[in-house]
Design a protein around this motif. Structure first.
Motif, mmCIF file in Angstrom:
data_model
loop_
_atom_site.group_PDB
_atom_site.id
_atom_site.type_symbol
_atom_site.label_atom_id
_atom_site.label_comp_id
_atom_site.label_asym_id
_atom_site.label_seq_id
_atom_site.Cartn_x
_atom_site.Cartn_y
_atom_site.Cartn_z
ATOM 1 N N ASN A 139 0.745 -1.226 0.049
ATOM 2 C CA ASN A 139 -0.043 0.019 0.064
ATOM 3 C C ASN A 139 0.952 1.247 -0.029
ATOM 4 N N PHE A 140 0.435 2.247 -0.826
ATOM 5 C CA PHE A 140 1.182 3.835 -0.797
ATOM 6 C C PHE A 140 0.172 4.681 -1.163
ATOM 7 N N SER A 141 0.055 5.584 -0.363
ATOM 8 C CA SER A 141 -0.853 6.836 -0.827
ATOM 9 C C SER A 141 -2.343 6.601 -0.549
ATOM 10 N N ALA A 142 -2.592 5.453 0.309
ATOM 11 C CA ALA A 142 -4.194 5.178 0.415
ATOM 12 C C ALA A 142 -4.438 4.005 -0.913
ATOM 13 N N LYS A 143 -3.519 3.490 -1.535
ATOM 14 C CA LYS A 143 -3.822 2.866 -2.760
ATOM 15 C C LYS A 143 -3.134 1.527 -2.628
ATOM 16 N N GLU A 144 -3.630 0.219 -2.970
ATOM 17 C CA GLU A 144 -3.058 -1.024 -2.884
ATOM 18 C C GLU A 144 -2.566 -1.362 -4.455
ATOM 19 N N TYR A 145 -1.166 -1.617 -4.606
ATOM 20 C CA TYR A 145 -0.627 -1.932 -5.573
ATOM 21 C C TYR A 145 -0.186 -3.603 -5.676
ATOM 22 N N ARG A 146 -0.025 -4.140 -6.767
ATOM 23 C CA ARG A 146 0.155 -5.637 -6.913
ATOM 24 C C ARG A 146 1.297 -5.795 -8.027
ATOM 25 N N ILE A 147 2.526 -6.655 -7.742
ATOM 26 C CA ILE A 147 3.544 -7.110 -8.521
ATOM 27 C C ILE A 147 3.409 -8.531 -8.782
#
Length: 240
Positions: A139-147
């Motif tokens: 999570n970064f800046s209230a967003k979820e990211y996936r790799i």
């Protein structure tokens, strides 16, 4: 995204195989990209740049080149330490089969290729490589990211930030603890050679006593108190 490379100096064969692969993957609704190479030199260059394919269809004899397909396969496995990409050798001669084991191929197919055999190979590899498609989330800046795990080369701790270095030059960061990353990924062939780093085994090009060289050329330090552990880990993974 399921990525396939076809490397053969016969343009007609490459197009026919690409059509066969596309037809089957479309039928099973697998999103994919197909890349065609007519030269070992060109695909070797891309491998050195850190490009990783899920599947490689590779001819053995290239009339205009001194390097053979099996030599490229050995380079992929033994020099670049890429055990992830599945290799399927293709040839019009059965006599090559016995010399290919060192590169640990998934299959050896005789030309002309039978569609049913190609389809079977694709289905089996999709099933196997789904393991490598596990995702790492942050999570970064209230967003979820996936790799996708297979795209991660290594993690590096920079104070309160964790930097994620990926294939093809991608980088991202988020706030977290490197110890939490290790707890999550240590059973997925990620290891910690240094308190500030978590490394993907499949992205290691060379193991040295006090550092690890990644496939993109980056050098990751090995702590003095972890040198013996890293040697044991290397032998364990290579035996596996």
């Amino acid at each position: 995204m399921f990525t396939i490379a076809i490397c053969d100096d016969n343009d007609v064969f490459c197009k026919e195989l690409a059509d066969t692969v596309k037809e089957h993957l479309d039928s099973v609704r697998v999103e994919h990209e197909i890349f065609i190479y007519h030269s070992i030199q060109n695909i070797r260059y891309d491998f050195l740049e850190g490009i990783i394919y899920d599947l490689l269809f590779l001819d053995i004899v290239f009339d205009a080149e001194t390097e053979s397909g099996d030599e490229l396969g050995n380079f992929l496995r033994n020099t670049l330490r890429n055990e992830y990409s599945q290799i399927v050798y293709v040839s019009g001669k059965e006599g090559f089969a016995m010399k290919l084991f060192d590169s640990r191929p998934f299959q050896f197919l005789i030309k002309p290729l039978e569609k049913q055999k190609v389809d079977t190979v694709l289905d089996k590899i999709i099933q196997i490589q789904n393991v490598g498609r596990e995702l790492f989330s942050y999570n970064f800046s209230a967003k979820e990211y996936r790799i996708e795990l297979r795209k991660i080369l290594y993690f590096r701790s920079e104070g309160r930030k964790i930097k994620v270095i990926c294939t093809e030059g991608e980088e991202c960061f988020y706030y977290g603890k490197i110890s939490d990353v290790y707890k999550e990924l240590r059973d997925k062939k990620f290891f910690s050679p240094h308190k500030s780093y978590i490394v993907n085994y499949y992205a290691v090009e060379q193991w040295c006593r006090n550092e690890i060289i990644m496939i993109n050329g980056d050098r990751v330090p090995v702590s003095r108190n972890k040198e013996a552990e890293m040697r044991e880990l290397q032998m364990k993974y290579e035996r596996g």
